[in-house]
Scaffold this active site. Structure first.
Site, PDB file in Angstrom:
ATOM      1  N   ARG A  36      -3.522   8.929  -5.330  1.00 54.96           N
ATOM      2  CA  ARG A  36      -3.938   7.889  -6.352  1.00 54.96           C
ATOM      3  C   ARG A  36      -4.418   8.857  -7.553  1.00 54.96           C
ATOM      4  O   ARG A  36      -4.836   9.724  -7.437  1.00 54.96           O
ATOM      5  CB  ARG A  36      -5.386   7.508  -5.818  1.00 54.96           C
ATOM      6  CG  ARG A  36      -6.112   6.365  -6.576  1.00 54.96           C
ATOM      7  CD  ARG A  36      -6.647   5.380  -5.918  1.00 54.96           C
ATOM      8  NE  ARG A  36      -7.617   4.482  -6.754  1.00 54.96           N
ATOM      9  CZ  ARG A  36      -8.441   3.991  -6.113  1.00 54.96           C
ATOM     10  NH1 ARG A  36      -8.650   4.123  -4.833  1.00 54.96           N
ATOM     11  NH2 ARG A  36      -9.237   3.039  -6.700  1.00 54.96           N
ATOM     12  N   LYS A  53       0.837  -1.075   0.070  1.00 53.79           N
ATOM     13  CA  LYS A  53       0.049   0.030   0.012  1.00 53.79           C
ATOM     14  C   LYS A  53       0.925   1.464  -0.102  1.00 53.79           C
ATOM     15  O   LYS A  53       1.291   1.655   1.095  1.00 53.79           O
ATOM     16  CB  LYS A  53      -0.839   0.024   1.240  1.00 53.79           C
ATOM     17  CG  LYS A  53      -1.934   1.160   1.162  1.00 53.79           C
ATOM     18  CD  LYS A  53      -2.857   1.221   2.501  1.00 53.79           C
ATOM     19  CE  LYS A  53      -4.178   1.837   2.077  1.00 53.79           C
ATOM     20  NZ  LYS A  53      -3.927   3.200   1.844  1.00 53.79           N
TER      21      LYS A  53
END
Ligand code: ATP
Length: 597
Positions: free
Chosen positions: A254, A249
């Site tokens: 994003r 992660k």
């Protein structure tokens, strides 16, 4: 339909805070519109002329709007200002003057004509554009009736908030067809793939819901991003989804990248669907060079990465790339890599309903990478496929040791659930505290003036809330007054200036004890860390009331959820108000505390 008729619907909507009644008014309005009008009306209801992800600005400050109004009304600006100061609402001030000045001949313009003029206001640029904008708006003010004027000026002012979200519009579309909300799930699914309310509304009005399943991704319309569920251990992940692909992660931001070779264009969208292409010229360049397809939509996490040492940069450094100025210089100081993990669309084929492994396999085939991290701008997120709890825990520890946040486990046959938080992705993050594993994304709803040192910042404490989807309301969980650096208090103050609103917004449910000196429109999202979720009668998240014995008032039946020792982790300007943690999630986190303590 005439704009004056639309204004009457808007008035009815403005006068109620009941979501059900708003839904019914919207449904009747949608029914009465022509098919060709519903798209533009949907935008206008949101105070816009394009979908939310398109950054169309009217480019008119309040002063300029007042000038246009006075020109339209043939009125002395000082006279207007005196009345405006008394009323405090520009829309209502225009409305009052319009009622008094009878000499103007109104033409009762159609919604289409008003939209066209507003469109011209927004797109006018270059020399003479200011005057053009003023003239367009003045023309509208002259020709519309008083009530229509009230709402008209709120559009370029950016204060058209009618207290309902996109979801209420989707409910209303269902209501328009079926007289209830039963079709919302199927309409919402299509909206997640094409989050353009106008497009969806027109499609439903034209064809009902039969063709919604065929709504596919299209380049340059961002897809609502899929989100991950959370679990606190490798064991629970394997129990839940069995054999899965485990990726790191990455702790960056994003991005969804859209590319068309024919148009020679790349667009990058952030989590909240904002077009952020201009911030990352290096990524744009990399995508143009490294994508093999003619058209593609891919997703990944952009993070500062040093290929020489294979070290990731901490989030605090990566985040410096989110900026409006000094972009080229910062691109050199903090070079990014895009760790790609999703393929959503390629050359006419949608991949969102394909299993995860197929998407990943095709993603790899769609890029021409050298495999040398120093040369490639895009890197593929590495995965390990496993059903072994121990191995998963080791991968987790390994990710932490690299300075990453944890891991994301992906269900091998899971589809891409656009806009949803589902079990096809499960995040497993480092536990910062004994009780709650994750942070909570909250909305800043208002603040109180400060005393002592913080008086200097003008803010002493701020009220934060989460989203109660069942009510379409923001409900409170904490008032936070400590733990911010001087800089963070200043940021908060600056961000709040534009968002001040004289009345508590309709969508806020707040107990009297938590009233604020200043209310803010729902925009600023913050990530909050807390030690524990407790219960409190003064917070409205999940609180249930019952009538008192006398029946004249209400008393607390079940207290709400509240955060213990809440502190600001960071500002999340990549998230929209609708993306904050939901009441359902907090309820789950509350219950999980007992399981793991
Ligand atoms: P958080 O606050 O935990 O970062 P979030 O609320 O921003 O989460 P979630 O959907 O809950 O969003 O967590 C998934 C996020 O993790 C994605 O939005 C993405 O930005 C990030 N991420 C990092 N690495 C990956 C990966 N390999 N696969 C998917 N998402 C990843």
């Amino acid at each position: 339909m005439k704009f004056s008729q639309l204004a009457q619907y808007i008035q009815k909507i403005e006068e109620t805070s009941s979501r059900l009644i708003i839904t019914e008014h919207l449904a009747t309005l949608f029914k009465n519109l022509e098919t060709t009008e519903i798209k533009i009306t949907t935008y206008l209801l949101q105070g816009r002329i394009a979908p939310l992800y398109e950054a169309v600005e009217f480019g008119m400050a309040e002063k300029m709007i007042k000038k246009a109004v006075c020109r339209g009304l043939n009125l002395d600006c000082k006279l207007f200002d005196t009345r405006y100061k008394k009323i405090g609402d520009l829309g209502k001030t225009v409305e009052e003057f319009k009622k008094e000045i009878k000499s103007l001949d109104e033409k009762d313009l159609s919604i289409y004509e008003v939209f066209e003029s507003l469109y011209s206001v927004a797109t006018a640029s270059g020399a003479g554009s200011q005057d053009l904008k003023i003239n367009h708006l003045a023309h509208l003010v002259r020709n519309l009736d008083p009530l229509a004027c009230r709402y008209l000026v709120r559009i370029p002012l950016g204060v058209m908030r009618l207290g309902f979200s996109d979801m209420t519009v989707l409910d209303a579309l269902s209501w328009m067809i079926n007289g209830n909300k039963s079709l919302r799930p199927i309409i919402e699914k299509a909206y997640h793939v094409r989050p353009d309310l106008g497009f969806i509304a027109e499609l439903v009005k034209r064809q009902g819901v039969t063709n919604l399943k065929k709504v596919l991704p299209t380049v340059f319309t961002p897809i609502l991003m899929m989100r991950a569920e959370r679990l606190p251990s490798g064991k629970e992940i394997i129990e839940k989804i069995g054999k899965c692909a485990v990726e790191s992660k990455y702790d960056g931001f994003r991005l969804q990248a859209h590319y068309s070779r024919k148009k020679q264009e790349v667009r990058l969208y952030s989590r909240n669907l904002e077009n952020v292409t201009f911030m990352y010229p290096d990524l744009v360049d990399g995508i143009q060079k490294e994508v093999k397809a003619n058209e593609i939509i891919i997703e990944g996490e952009a993070i500062g990465f040093d290929p020489d040492t294979a070290n990731f940069l901490p989030f605090q450094e990566t985040v410096q790339r989110k900026r409006k100025y000094g972009i080229e210089k910062m691109a050199k100081e903090v070079p990014l890599k895009l760790f790609c993990f999703e393929l959503l669309y390629k050359d006419g084929k949608s991949f969102i309903n394909s299993p995860y492994i197929e998407r990943k396999k095709n993603l790899e085939k769609s890029l021409k990478l050298t495999g040398d991290a120093a040369k490639d701008m895009i890197l593929i997120a590495e995965e390990t496929i496993t059903d072994d709890t121990k191995q998963l825990e080791i991968l987790f520890e390994d990710a932490l040791s690299k300075g990453l946040e944890g891991i994301i486990a992906k269900k091998l046959d899971g589809i891409y659930q656009a806009g949803a938080r589902g079990w096809n992705w499960i995040k497993f993050k480092r536990s910062y505290s004994a009780k709650i594993e994750d942070t909570i994304d909250c909305l800043i709803m208002g603040y109180d003036f400060g005393k002592g040192k913080r008086a200097g910042f003008g803010i002493g404490a701020f009220l934060v809330g989460i989203f109660d989807e069942s009510k379409d309301k923001f409900v409170t969980v904490a008032k936070i007054g400590t733990g911010l650096s001087d800089n963070e208090w200043r940021t908060l103050k600056t961000q709040s200036i534009k968002l001040k609103t004289p009345k508590k917004p309709n969508q806020y449910e707040v107990d009297k004890a938590m009233d604020c000196d200043v209310w803010l429109l729902p925009q600023t999202v913050v990530e909050i860390k807390a030690d524990e979720i407790t219960r409190s009668p003064v917070h409205t998240a999940g609180r249930k009331l019952k009538p008192t014995k006398s029946g004249n008032a209400f008393e607390v039946d079940e207290p709400g959820f509240a955060l213990r020792f809440p502190r600001l982790q960071r500002f999340r300007d990549d998230k929209r108000a609708e993306d904050i943690t939901s009441l359902k999630e907090v309820e789950k986190m509350f219950k999980a505390q007992f399981k793991h303590s």
